[in-house]
Structure formats: structure tokens, C-alpha cells
Design an enzyme around this catalytic site. Structure first.
Site, short mmCIF file in Angstrom:
data_model
loop_
_atom_site.label_atom_id
_atom_site.label_comp_id
_atom_site.label_asym_id
_atom_site.label_seq_id
_atom_site.Cartn_x
_atom_site.Cartn_y
_atom_site.Cartn_z
N HIS A 94 0.80 -1.22 0.00
CA HIS A 94 0.00 0.00 0.00
C HIS A 94 0.84 1.27 0.00
CE1 HIS A 94 -3.37 -2.53 0.02
NE2 HIS A 94 -4.22 -1.55 0.19
N ASP A 163 -6.35 4.49 9.88
CA ASP A 163 -7.74 4.63 9.44
C ASP A 163 -8.22 3.38 8.70
OD1 ASP A 163 -7.63 7.17 10.40
OD2 ASP A 163 -7.49 8.13 8.43
N GLU A 276 -10.14 13.53 14.57
CA GLU A 276 -9.59 13.78 13.23
C GLU A 276 -10.34 14.97 12.63
OE1 GLU A 276 -8.92 10.72 10.38
OE2 GLU A 276 -7.75 9.46 11.75
C1 LIG Z 1 -6.12 3.24 1.72
C2 LIG Z 1 -4.94 3.53 2.60
C3 LIG Z 1 -5.14 4.06 3.85
C4 LIG Z 1 -4.07 4.33 4.69
N1 LIG Z 1 -4.31 4.86 5.92
C5 LIG Z 1 -3.28 5.10 6.76
C6 LIG Z 1 -3.51 5.65 8.05
O1 LIG Z 1 -4.63 5.92 8.43
N2 LIG Z 1 -2.44 5.85 8.86
C7 LIG Z 1 -1.16 5.52 8.48
O2 LIG Z 1 -0.25 5.68 9.28
N3 LIG Z 1 -0.92 5.05 7.25
C8 LIG Z 1 -1.95 4.84 6.39
N4 LIG Z 1 -1.70 4.35 5.14
C9 LIG Z 1 -0.30 4.20 4.71
C10 LIG Z 1 0.33 2.91 5.16
O3 LIG Z 1 0.68 3.00 6.53
C11 LIG Z 1 1.57 2.66 4.34
O4 LIG Z 1 1.18 2.35 3.05
C12 LIG Z 1 2.49 1.62 4.91
O5 LIG Z 1 3.53 1.48 3.99
C13 LIG Z 1 1.84 0.25 5.21
O6 LIG Z 1 1.42 -0.41 4.07
P1 LIG Z 1 1.84 -1.92 3.76
O7 LIG Z 1 1.71 -2.75 4.99
O8 LIG Z 1 1.11 -2.34 2.56
O9 LIG Z 1 3.40 -1.78 3.51
P2 LIG Z 1 4.20 -1.79 2.13
O10 LIG Z 1 3.74 -0.68 1.29
O11 LIG Z 1 4.15 -3.13 1.54
O12 LIG Z 1 5.68 -1.50 2.67
C14 LIG Z 1 6.00 -0.21 3.14
C15 LIG Z 1 7.49 -0.12 3.49
O13 LIG Z 1 7.75 -0.92 4.64
C16 LIG Z 1 8.64 -1.97 4.32
N5 LIG Z 1 8.15 -3.16 5.01
C17 LIG Z 1 7.00 -3.83 4.77
N6 LIG Z 1 6.88 -4.85 5.63
C18 LIG Z 1 7.96 -4.81 6.44
C19 LIG Z 1 8.42 -5.60 7.53
N7 LIG Z 1 7.73 -6.66 7.97
N8 LIG Z 1 9.59 -5.26 8.13
C20 LIG Z 1 10.30 -4.20 7.70
N9 LIG Z 1 9.92 -3.42 6.66
C21 LIG Z 1 8.76 -3.72 6.04
C22 LIG Z 1 8.62 -2.10 2.82
O14 LIG Z 1 9.82 -2.62 2.31
C23 LIG Z 1 8.40 -0.66 2.40
O15 LIG Z 1 9.59 0.05 2.41
C24 LIG Z 1 -2.75 4.09 4.26
C25 LIG Z 1 -2.52 3.57 2.99
C26 LIG Z 1 -3.60 3.30 2.17
C27 LIG Z 1 -3.34 2.77 0.80
#
Ligand SMILES: Cc1cc2nc3c(=O)[nH]c(=O)nc-3n(C[C@H](O)[C@H](O)[C@H](O)COP(=O)(O)OP(=O)(O)OC[C@H]3O[C@@H](n4cnc5c(N)ncnc54)[C@H](O)[C@@H]3O)c2cc1C
Ligand SMILES: *[C@@H]1O[C@H](CO)[C@@H](O)[C@H](O)[C@H]1NC(C)=O
Ligand SMILES: *[C@@H]1O[C@H](CO)[C@@H](O)[C@H](O)[C@H]1NC(C)=O
Ligand SMILES: *[C@@H]1O[C@H](CO)[C@@H](O)[C@H](O)[C@H]1NC(C)=O
Ligand SMILES: *[C@@H]1O[C@H](CO)[C@@H](O)[C@H](O)[C@H]1NC(C)=O
Length: 538
Positions: A94, A163, A276
């Protein structure tokens, strides 16, 4: 399986590094790589893109680990090979700007196959020393599944949220994890007791405040640079049953922010549980993608509110309750609302189960998916703005640059810096109170010159950043995206030196997290096989 994989990868890397031999992907398969390591085009394709939908970069292979041992085995291969190759953890993909990618290397799909349920996780455990319960979960676990698990096993829940719950534990802890509870509980990274981390040397290290504390604090908010989180110990509280959810409107920004800052300054039990807000510059937004809130019964007629076409600000808050406190929730909410100066006719209230409130954005996702509007480019921009400059930001951006069409929700809410652990790698402005301002926009493909084209929205993001620079507003990007080392150094500020030192210590070959673009990636033995990273933006 893991051993077989390791031997195989070792063999390949030795071949490549000693003989300079290059391999075709098909030959990798002939070595018998199967199961955990996939070269399937569909898998590689999924790991090449993210929610941002703006860039594309193919890994050589995708791995689906069953344990921390699998993750460590792969990283050890990368570390042991002469040149190394990039390895990136991917949570739920994400990110916006390709942060989880590993061009020419291996993407580890931490959150793959949520239904399988074979990932290590504990039942909630009571800790006498902490005086509360915690749960141990796999780093790739999605928050929605953590919630379901802890509710079903004792009626408890984590305290601090995002969120949207279809995000991974490791992914949000690598950033911060923020939402309307952050003002009180701190971000998610302030609500973790212990981690298991696979470092860039392929070692599995348990860390906490007491044990390997440098790594512990470094990894939290560390953008995946020092290790891959395979286990997190998360603080729990008894879950409330229901939520009273209130929205009120303002046309006066000064009053709006004064009231928001009042609400986040309250301690004890006489306060809201979530605070918020968002900015409304066009009427369409009131029925935006997050808004299952303003029901027909609860409909909002903006012209009757008398904003005269100007910008409106919506303050949003909740009060949790359950059977034992239900009798008091009305008077509690009323007493709090009495202290605020919103537009009198603009109180909108709804009441729903706690889980439905936490999972509110998913409902909107399903609606957008049905219309084909979820898998579109998302040029999102998230900024932390110091409270002392938020009025300047309003004048310059909400009432200036933004115009009257925003193409998605614009969130705005304040937080208290003292709830953030300064030892973590997360970066916030140098002021006790700062705001998140999130421009969560969707571009419409083929929208040409319109205000909803990717090009227009991306340029607007640049204008917003340039405005802050020119006006001397010291914003920090949340979920940061920077292109040069100088920009990264400026982003991390006083934390930059330590960041570099931790990188040298825990990931000396720069194997991990190269998708963030902070440190140069290792030269990949596979890079000649994969197309160069190319951008879909013009
Ligand atoms: C619809 C939507 C709503 C969102 N709402 C919020 C919100 O309310 N508050 C908020 O704080 N954020 C929010 N986000 C952002 C979200 O926190 C980030 O996208 C974050 O990167 C987590 O997504 P992901 O788990 O898919 O991680 P990814 O996008 O897959 O990874 C993000 C980063 O973390 C690294 N990573 C992933 N897993 C690990 C692991 N296990 N150990 C170490 N590094 C790792 C990856 O290599 C990359 O650099 C939102 C995103 C979306 C799309
Ligand atoms: C958790 O998930 C299971 C399986 O989908 C479901 O039966 C159960 O009701 C869920 N629990 C909660 C609290 O949502
Ligand atoms: C907004 O509220 C502030 C504080 O109450 C007040 O000083 C100011 O005049 C108001 N602005 C407008 C445009 O009404
Ligand atoms: C909205 O309010 C305005 C002003 O009070 C009124 O003229 C208009 O008819 C209302 N519109 C709807 C859809 O109720
Ligand atoms: C929105 O802004 C555009 C461009 O500035 C302008 O042409 C249009 O009239 C505005 N629409 C409204 C409803 O204010």
C-alpha cells in the site's frame, strides 16, 4: 525447503560472482526453485506495482516465507554473495512511490495468503510487569486480522490504529501508524514492546527497550532500512463495544484548529477517544469515498450552512462505550461538545459497533472497487505541519493552491509530539503540536488536461511543497519520498547521522529496503535480466 533454497541460491550466486556467468530466469527454475520462491509472471507483476500505481519495477523473484527462518535464509544468501542483491519486504503493497520494491532482486511477500493461518502468533498474554495484555503477531499480519484474533481471544484490541486496517503490522511500524487515537496513545510504534528482526546480515535478533535497544528504536519508523520485522509484540486494551461518532462543521479555520487542539490536550476519561478532521472545498467531497457517514437521514446541505462557497472544515470525533458506560455517553459527549464553537446547525451523529468503526474505510474500498475506481493512480501527499504555521498553510494551500476541486479527501488533525518516542527513527516537526495533512487523491486515467489527471495532481503536490519551502514552513513528509541524498539528510535532520550509522551496522551491503531510495542498492547479479525500472508517469 528453506535449506534447499539456500543451497540453491548460494550455488547460483557463487556461479555468478566467481565466473561472471549470467542466468536466464528459466534456468533458475531448472535448478528446482519452486514453492516459496516464485518466478511466475503474475507474482512478479504483483510485486512490481503498488497502491500508488505510478511506478513499476520488476523483481527477479518473489518469496513467500513461512517463518523468520525463511526470511533469514534468503537475506543470508544476498549477504553472502559477492555483490549482494536487493531484498525488500512487502506488506500489503500500500505504498505510493514503490517503497516496497526490489528491482532485480527478491520481494518477500510478508502478507501473502492471509487465510492460511500458519503464521506464528500467540494468544493474548497478561504481563504482570507491564500490567496489561499483549499479543505476538507475524510481521506480515494485517491489522484487520490482528483485531479479529484478539477480539475472539478475550475481547481485547490494540490501542492505536490506522484509518484503514488492510495494512501490515511491519509496514505501518516501519513508518509510524497514525490515526485519530495518536494524540492520546501515540502512533502504533509507541505501542510495541518487542520485535524480532531479520537484519541485513541475515541474523534474527530479538529487540526491545532493554535488549538490543538501538536496533529496536532504529527499526521503528526505520523505513525498512535495518531489518525485516518478523514478529511484533503489541499492547492491548479491553475493546469497547460501541462508538458514538460525531461530525461538526466550521467555516472559521482559527476556531476549527483551536477546538481540535483543545480536544487533543484533554487527558483522563473526560475526553474523546479519536480526533480527526477534514477539509471540504467542494460539495462533492461531503460524499467522498470515506463517507458512509452522511446518510440520507443525516444529509448535509452545504448552502444551508452558509459557508458562501468558501472552504469548510469538518471536525470528527468518537466516544467509545459499552454496557456499563452506555448510560453516561450522551451527557459525556454533550459536555465535550459544549466546549466547542462549531456552526450550531451542523452536528451529525451516528452510533455503531467498535469493529465497524475501525473498519470503516474498507466499506468505502468495496464501493470504489465496484466502480473500478480503486486501482487508479494515487498521487498521495502526507505532511506533518507544525501547529504554529498551520494557519499559513490554510491560507496558502486550502484557500490557495488547491482550487475548488480536490479529487479525494484531505485529512487534517493534530497530534502531541510527547506521545512519540523520540528514540524511534520516525521524523516529526520540532514542535509539541503538529498536524497531519493528508491529500489522499485519486487520478482518473485518460483525464487529459483536467484537474483530476495524474499530471495535474502531481504538479499540485510539487507546488504545495514549494510553497512550504518558500514560506519557511518546516513540514516533514509522512511516508516520505525524496529523490536525493541531500533531501533525505534534510528530512532526517538530527537523526540522519544515527540513521547512517545504523545502516552501516545492520545492513552494511545495502540489501534491504532499496525501494525507499535512501541508500544505493547493491549491484544486482540479476540486474541484466530485468528491465530497467521505468516510470509510467511522464
Ligand atoms: C487506503 C490507505 C489508507 C491508509 N491509511 C493510513 C492511516 O490511516 N495511517 C497511516 O499511518 N498510514 C496509512 N496508510 C499508509 C500505510 O501505513 C503505508 O502504506 C504503509 O507502507 C503500510 O502499508 P503496507 O503494509 O502495505 O506496507 P508496504 O507498502 O508493503 O511497505 C512499506 C514499506 O515498509 C517496508 N516493510 C514492509 N513490511 C515490512 C516488515 N515486515 N519489516 C520491515 N519493513 C517492512 C517495505 O519494504 C516498504 O519500504 C494508508 C494507505 C492506504 C493505501
Ligand atoms: C473473525 O473471523 C472469523 C472467520 O472469518 C469470524 O467467524 C469471526 O466472527 C470474526 N470475529 C470478529 C470479532 O469479527
Ligand atoms: C474566526 O474566529 C476568530 C477567533 O474567534 C476571530 O478572531 C476571527 O475574526 C474569525 N474570523 C472570521 C473570518 O470570522
Ligand atoms: C439547501 O439549503 C438552501 C438554503 O437554506 C435551500 O434554499 C435549498 O433548497 C436546500 N437544498 C436542499 C437540497 O435541501
Ligand atoms: C472552480 O475553479 C475554476 C477554475 O478556477 C472556475 O472556473 C470555476 O468557476 C470554479 N467553480 C466554482 C463552483 O467555484
Amino acid at each position: 525447503m528453506a535449506n534447499k533454497l539456500v543451497l540453491l541460491m548460494f550455488a547460483i550466486c557463487r556461479l555468478i560472482s566467481t565466473v561472471g556467468l549470467t542466468l536466464e530466469p528459466a534456468e533458475l527454475l531448472q535448478f528446482g526453485v519452486e514453492g516459496q520462491l516464485s518466478l511466475e509472471p503474475a507474482d512478479v507483476d504483483r510485486a512490481s506495482v503498488d497502491f500508488g500505481g505510478m511506478t513499476r519495477a520488476e523483481p527477479m523473484a518473489v518469496m513467500r516465507p513461512a517463518s523468520a527462518g525463511d526470511v533469514a535464509s534468503l537475506v543470508r544468501v544476498a549477504y553472502g554473495s559477492a555483490l549482494g542483491f536487493p531484498v525488500s519486504a512487502r506488506g500489503h503493497g500500500h505504498s505510493i512511490n514503490g517503497q516496497a520494491r526490489a528491482p532485480g532482486g527478491v520481494v518477500i511477500e510478508m502478507s501473502h495468503d492471509r487465510a492460511a493461518g500458519h503464521r506464528p502468533r500467540s494468544r493474548p498474554v497478561y504481563s504482570p510487569s507491564l500490567g496489561e495484555y499483549y499479543v505476538d503477531v507475524w510481521g506480515g499480519e494485517l491489522w484487520i486480522d490482528v483485531l479479529n484474533w484478539t477480539l475472539d481471544n478475550g475481547g481485547r484490541a490494540p490501542k492505536s490504529w490506522t484509518d484503514y486496517l488492510y495494512l501490515s503490522v511491519g509496514g505501518t511500524l516501519s513508518n509510524a501508524g497514525i490515526s485519530g487515537q495518536t494524540f492520546h496513545h501515540g502512533p502504533q510504534l509507541s505501542n510495541v514492546y518487542e520485535l524480532d528482526v531479520v537484519t541485513g546480515k541475515g541474523e534474527i535478533v530479538t529487540c526491545s527497550e532493554e535488549q538490543n535497544s538501538e536496533l529496536f528504536h532504529g527499526v521503528l519508523g526505520g523505513l525498512g532500512q535495518f531489518g525485516i520485522i518478523t514478529r511484533a509484540r503489541i499492547a492491548l486494551e479491553p475493546a469497547p463495544q460501541r462508538v458514538r461518532w460525531i461530525r461538526v462543521l466550521y467555516s472559521n479555520f482559527t476556531t476549527f484548529t483551536r477546538d481540535q487542539e483543545l480536544l487533543i490536550s484533554l487527558h483522563g476519561t473526560h475526553r474523546f477517544d479519536y480526533v480527526e478532521g477534514f477539509v471540504i472545498v467542494d460539495e462533492g467531497l461531503i460524499n467522498n469515498w470515506r463517507s458512509s457517514f452522511f446518510s440520507p437521514r443525516n444529509s448535509v446541505n452545504i448552502s444551508s450552512i452558509g459557508a458562501n462557497g468558501g472552504v469548510l472544515y469538518c471536525l470528527e470525533m468518537t466516544k467509545n462505550y459499552d454496557d456499563s458506560t452506555a448510560a453516561f455517553v450522551d451527557q459525556e459527549v454533550e459536555a465535550l461538545l459544549k466546549r466547542l464553537e462549531f456552526i450550531p446547525a451542523s452536528v451529525f451523529t451516528t452510533d455503531l459497533p467498535y469493529v465497524d468503526f475501525l473498519d470503516r474505510v474498507h466499506k468505502a474500498e468495496l464501493k470504489l472497487r465496484a466502480k473500478g475506481l480503486w486501482d487508479v493512480p494515487h498521487p498521495w501527499l502526507n505532511l506533518f505541519v507544525p501547529a504554529s504555521r498551520i494557519a499559513d498553510f490554510d491560507r496558502g494551500v486550502f484557500r490557495g493552491i488547491l482550487g475548488n476541486k480536490t479529487s479525494g479527501p484531505i485529512l487534517i488533525y493534530p497530534m502531541n509530539k510527547h506521545k512519540w518516542d523520540e528514540r524511534s527513527s520516525a521524523v516529526t516537526p520540532d514542535e509539541e503540536v503538529f498536524y497531519l495533512v493528508g491529500f489522499l487523491r485519486s487520478a482518473l486515467p485518460d483525464s487529459g488536461e483536467s484537474t483530476q489527471s495524474l499530471e495535474y495532481l502531481s504538479q499540485q503536490n510539487e507546488r504545495i511543497l514549494a510553497f512550504c519551502d518558500a514560506a519557511g514552513i518546516e513540514v516533514k513528509q509522512y511516508l516520505p519520498h525524496h529523490l536525493t541524498r541531500a533531501e533525505w539528510a534534510r528530512h532526517f535532520g538530527a537523526k540522519w547521522d544515527r540513521f547512517i550509522r545504523l545502516k552501516a551496522e545492520f545492513d552494511p551491503k545495502g540489501i534491504l529496503g532499496s525501494g525507499q531510495g535512501i541508500f544505493p542498492p547493491p549491484s544486482s547479479p540479476f540486474s541484466s535480466l530485468s528491465p530497467d525500472e521505468h516510470s509510467m508517469t511522464r
